[in-house]
Design an enzyme around this catalytic site. Structure first.
Site, PDB file in Angstrom:
ATOM      1  N   TYR A   1       0.857  -1.182   0.000  1.00 21.45           N
ATOM      2  CA  TYR A   1       0.000   0.000   0.000  1.00 21.45           C
ATOM      3  C   TYR A   1       0.894   1.234   0.000  1.00 21.45           C
ATOM      4  O   TYR A   1       1.843   1.311   0.779  1.00 21.45           O
ATOM      5  CB  TYR A   1      -0.890   0.003   1.238  1.00 21.45           C
ATOM      6  CG  TYR A   1      -1.751   1.233   1.385  1.00 21.45           C
ATOM      7  CD1 TYR A   1      -2.796   1.491   0.501  1.00 21.45           C
ATOM      8  CD2 TYR A   1      -1.536   2.149   2.414  1.00 21.45           C
ATOM      9  CE1 TYR A   1      -3.596   2.619   0.635  1.00 21.45           C
ATOM     10  CE2 TYR A   1      -2.336   3.277   2.563  1.00 21.45           C
ATOM     11  CZ  TYR A   1      -3.363   3.509   1.663  1.00 21.45           C
ATOM     12  OH  TYR A   1      -4.139   4.620   1.806  1.00 21.45           O
TER      13      TYR A   1
ATOM     14  N   ASP B   1       9.271   2.746  -0.302  1.00 19.48           N
ATOM     15  CA  ASP B   1       8.232   3.415   0.473  1.00 19.48           C
ATOM     16  C   ASP B   1       8.443   3.012   1.933  1.00 19.48           C
ATOM     17  O   ASP B   1       8.050   1.924   2.351  1.00 19.48           O
ATOM     18  CB  ASP B   1       6.842   3.001  -0.017  1.00 19.48           C
ATOM     19  CG  ASP B   1       5.733   3.618   0.828  1.00 19.48           C
ATOM     20  OD1 ASP B   1       6.042   4.243   1.860  1.00 19.48           O
ATOM     21  OD2 ASP B   1       4.554   3.461   0.447  1.00 19.48           O
TER      22      ASP B   1
ATOM     23  N   LYS C   1       4.201   9.119   8.812  1.00 16.34           N
ATOM     24  CA  LYS C   1       4.003   8.489  10.122  1.00 16.34           C
ATOM     25  C   LYS C   1       5.013   8.949  11.184  1.00 16.34           C
ATOM     26  O   LYS C   1       4.914  10.076  11.651  1.00 16.34           O
ATOM     27  CB  LYS C   1       3.934   6.972   9.940  1.00 16.34           C
ATOM     28  CG  LYS C   1       2.725   6.624   9.035  1.00 16.34           C
ATOM     29  CD  LYS C   1       2.304   5.190   8.994  1.00 16.34           C
ATOM     30  CE  LYS C   1       0.954   5.050   8.288  1.00 16.34           C
ATOM     31  NZ  LYS C   1       0.965   4.374   7.006  1.00 16.34           N
TER      32      LYS C   1
HETATM   33  C1  LIG Z   1       0.370   4.851   5.662  1.00 13.39           C
HETATM   34  C2  LIG Z   1       1.139   4.558   4.450  1.00 13.39           C
HETATM   35  C3  LIG Z   1       1.100   5.392   3.325  1.00 13.39           C
HETATM   36  C4  LIG Z   1       0.166   6.562   3.229  1.00 13.39           C
HETATM   37  O1  LIG Z   1       0.436   7.536   4.177  1.00 13.39           O
HETATM   38  P1  LIG Z   1      -0.719   8.589   4.554  1.00 13.39           P
HETATM   39  O2  LIG Z   1      -0.045   9.529   5.494  1.00 13.39           O
HETATM   40  O3  LIG Z   1      -1.820   7.783   5.167  1.00 13.39           O
HETATM   41  O4  LIG Z   1      -1.148   9.241   3.289  1.00 13.39           O
HETATM   42  C5  LIG Z   1       1.940   5.114   2.270  1.00 13.39           C
HETATM   43  N1  LIG Z   1       2.767   4.059   2.298  1.00 13.39           N
HETATM   44  C6  LIG Z   1       2.837   3.233   3.352  1.00 13.39           C
HETATM   45  C7  LIG Z   1       3.802   2.099   3.345  1.00 13.39           C
HETATM   46  C8  LIG Z   1       2.010   3.436   4.450  1.00 13.39           C
HETATM   47  O5  LIG Z   1       2.059   2.583   5.473  1.00 13.39           O
END
Ligand SMILES: *Cc1c(COP(=O)(O)O)cnc(C)c1O
Length: 424
Positions: free
Chosen positions: A144, A239, A267
């Site tokens: 994701y 990511d 995060k």
């Molecule tokens: C949470 C998450 C996102 C998206 O971040 P948001 O701040 O919710 O837009 C993208 N990549 C990973 C791996 C994530 O865990």
């Protein structure tokens, strides 16, 4: 447990907010039942509006790595608040943040701040396309990357949980530029790159996928991915929105010694405020406006409250051996869980990296999304509600990862194991 105030709020919310929530997984659709509404949070505990207390393993989906409302973050945000909430011109905290994260992560020669993980991955994709002049991107099933159009193809997390792996509203022509491959499968990757490698701008992945449960890369997978992308002139994007500043000072790239071309963060870096960041090789980052032709911007990017919160949290983690302590807490929980599972008939698989962990309700080893989907969701749902009744909040979906914070201690871990014993 009484949830009457939460239930009343949920009824009101559903009238004016789609599904009653501002992010889908919060609606508890996967596990059934109704969400509880938070009143406050402190340390390892989350309190709802009915004054129920939960040991929290969601930790606001990762950011609360010191625990909720830590003193250092409250002080830093309070002090920043006195000076103003947003300026629209650059400020010193943005420079401090950029200097700190580029020092912590060797792959980051330059970094830019934004407001969410979604913005960070979206910007990485645009930048990779602008830099290479190619259109196609490759992602992996179950990874994701936020709700970016090009990346919402066979995504994990809320998208997976709700059974809509592809979102409506994404043009087929755009989705066609995204190739989605199984994670941990080098032969497939090699074959695809042999066929279309010269059209691919970027390969993006969570180097440790944590949005389809927790999946560990098999030996050599990331190394070979690095070698192949370099060979084909493809931008490799890690990511690390979830894993960055969570599994160690330098994320998964630090643990593995692999240097991606670009990385995305969110995060933990924001200390609980809305922050994202992306960075990497100077030659690529210099393609960004105002230096280069790839446009990217943000009214509140580098916001002083958010920078203050993030800096305070990261400094505290580093100053007090945070990552060492998180590993110790993780190991303590793991040994308790493994002991408990040894006596159970049903098959479970437990995975952990530092303070991230996941209990899969399957007897199959989980190496990719297909394996994760073998989980017994009815059994997971029973476990989720059992844990909640026993005062422990784990994510409301099998396809999510649990987070331990530095505020979790032996007392909370013992409470968690007792709740598990009763709920499995
Ligand atoms: C949470 C998450 C996102 C998206 O971040 P948001 O701040 O919710 O837009 C993208 N990549 C990973 C791996 C994530 O865990």
């Amino acid at each position: 447990m009484n949830f009457s105030k939460s239930e009343a709020l949920f009824e009101r919310a559903k009238v004016v907010i789609p599904g009653g929530v501002n992010s889908p997984v919060r609606a508890f659709r996967a596990v059934g039942g109704k969400p509880f509404f938070a009143a406050r949070a402190n340390g390892a505990y989350l309190y709802d509006v009915d004054d129920n207390a939960f040991v929290d393993y969601v930790c606001t989906w990762g950011p609360a790595i010191l625990g909720h409302a830590p003193e250092c973050v409250k002080c830093a945000v309070g002090a920043a608040l006195e000076r103003g909430t947003s300026f629209g011109v650059p400020g010193a905290l943005e420079v401090e943040m950029a200097e700190m994260v580029t020092a912590w992560m060797p792959s980051l020669e330059m970094v830019r701040m934004c407001n969410s993980g979604t913005e960070a991955t979206m910007s990485c994709i645009r930048l990779a396309r602008g830099y290479t002049g190619r259109d196609k991107i490759i992602k992996f099933e179950g990874c994701y990357h936020g709700h970016v159009d090009s990346l919402l193809v066979k995504a994990g997390s809320g998208a997976l949980t709700l059974g809509h792996p592809d979102s409506a509203g994404i043009p087929a022509s755009l989705a066609a530029e995204t190739l989605c491959l199984p994670f941990n499968d080098l032969p497939v990757l090699e074959k695809v790159l042999r066929e279309v490698g010269e059209q691919v701008a970027a390969v993006i992945l969570e180097p440790i996928p944590a949005n389809a449960g927790l999946i560990l890369p098999q030996a050599g997978f990331l190394q070979e991915l690095r070698r192949l992308t370099a060979k084909h002139g493809i931008v490799l994007i890690f990511d690390e929105v979830m894993t960055g500043f969570r599994v160690g000072k330098a994320g998964v790239q630090g643990l593995t010694g692999i240097t991606p071309d670009l990385s995305a963060f969110g995060k933990v870096i924001g200390g609980g405020l809305p922050v994202g960041a992306f960075g990497g090789k100077r030659a690529i980052m210099e393609k960004l406006a105002p230096l280069g032709p790839v446009y990217q911007a943000g009214t509140l990017s580098g916001n002083p409250l958010a920078m203050a919160a993030g800096l305070a949290q990261l400094r505290e983690l580093d100053a007090n051996d945070g990552f060492v302590k998180l590993e110790q807490l993780g190991a303590l929980l793991e040994s308790g869980v493994r002991e408990l599972l040894a006596g159970k008939k049903l098959g479970y698989k437990f995975y952990r990296i530092g303070s991230m962990w996941c209990l899969f309700f399957t007897d199959k080893e989980v190496h990719n999304l297909e394996d994760a989907k073998t989980a017994d969701l009815a059994a997971f749902n029973k476990y989720f509600h059992g844990m909640l009744e026993n005062g422990v909040y784990v994510p409301p979906s099998q396809f999510e990862t649990c987070f331990i914070s530095l505020a979790h201690g032996e007392v909370e871990i013992r409470k968690t194991l007792t709740a598990m014993e009763r709920s499995l």
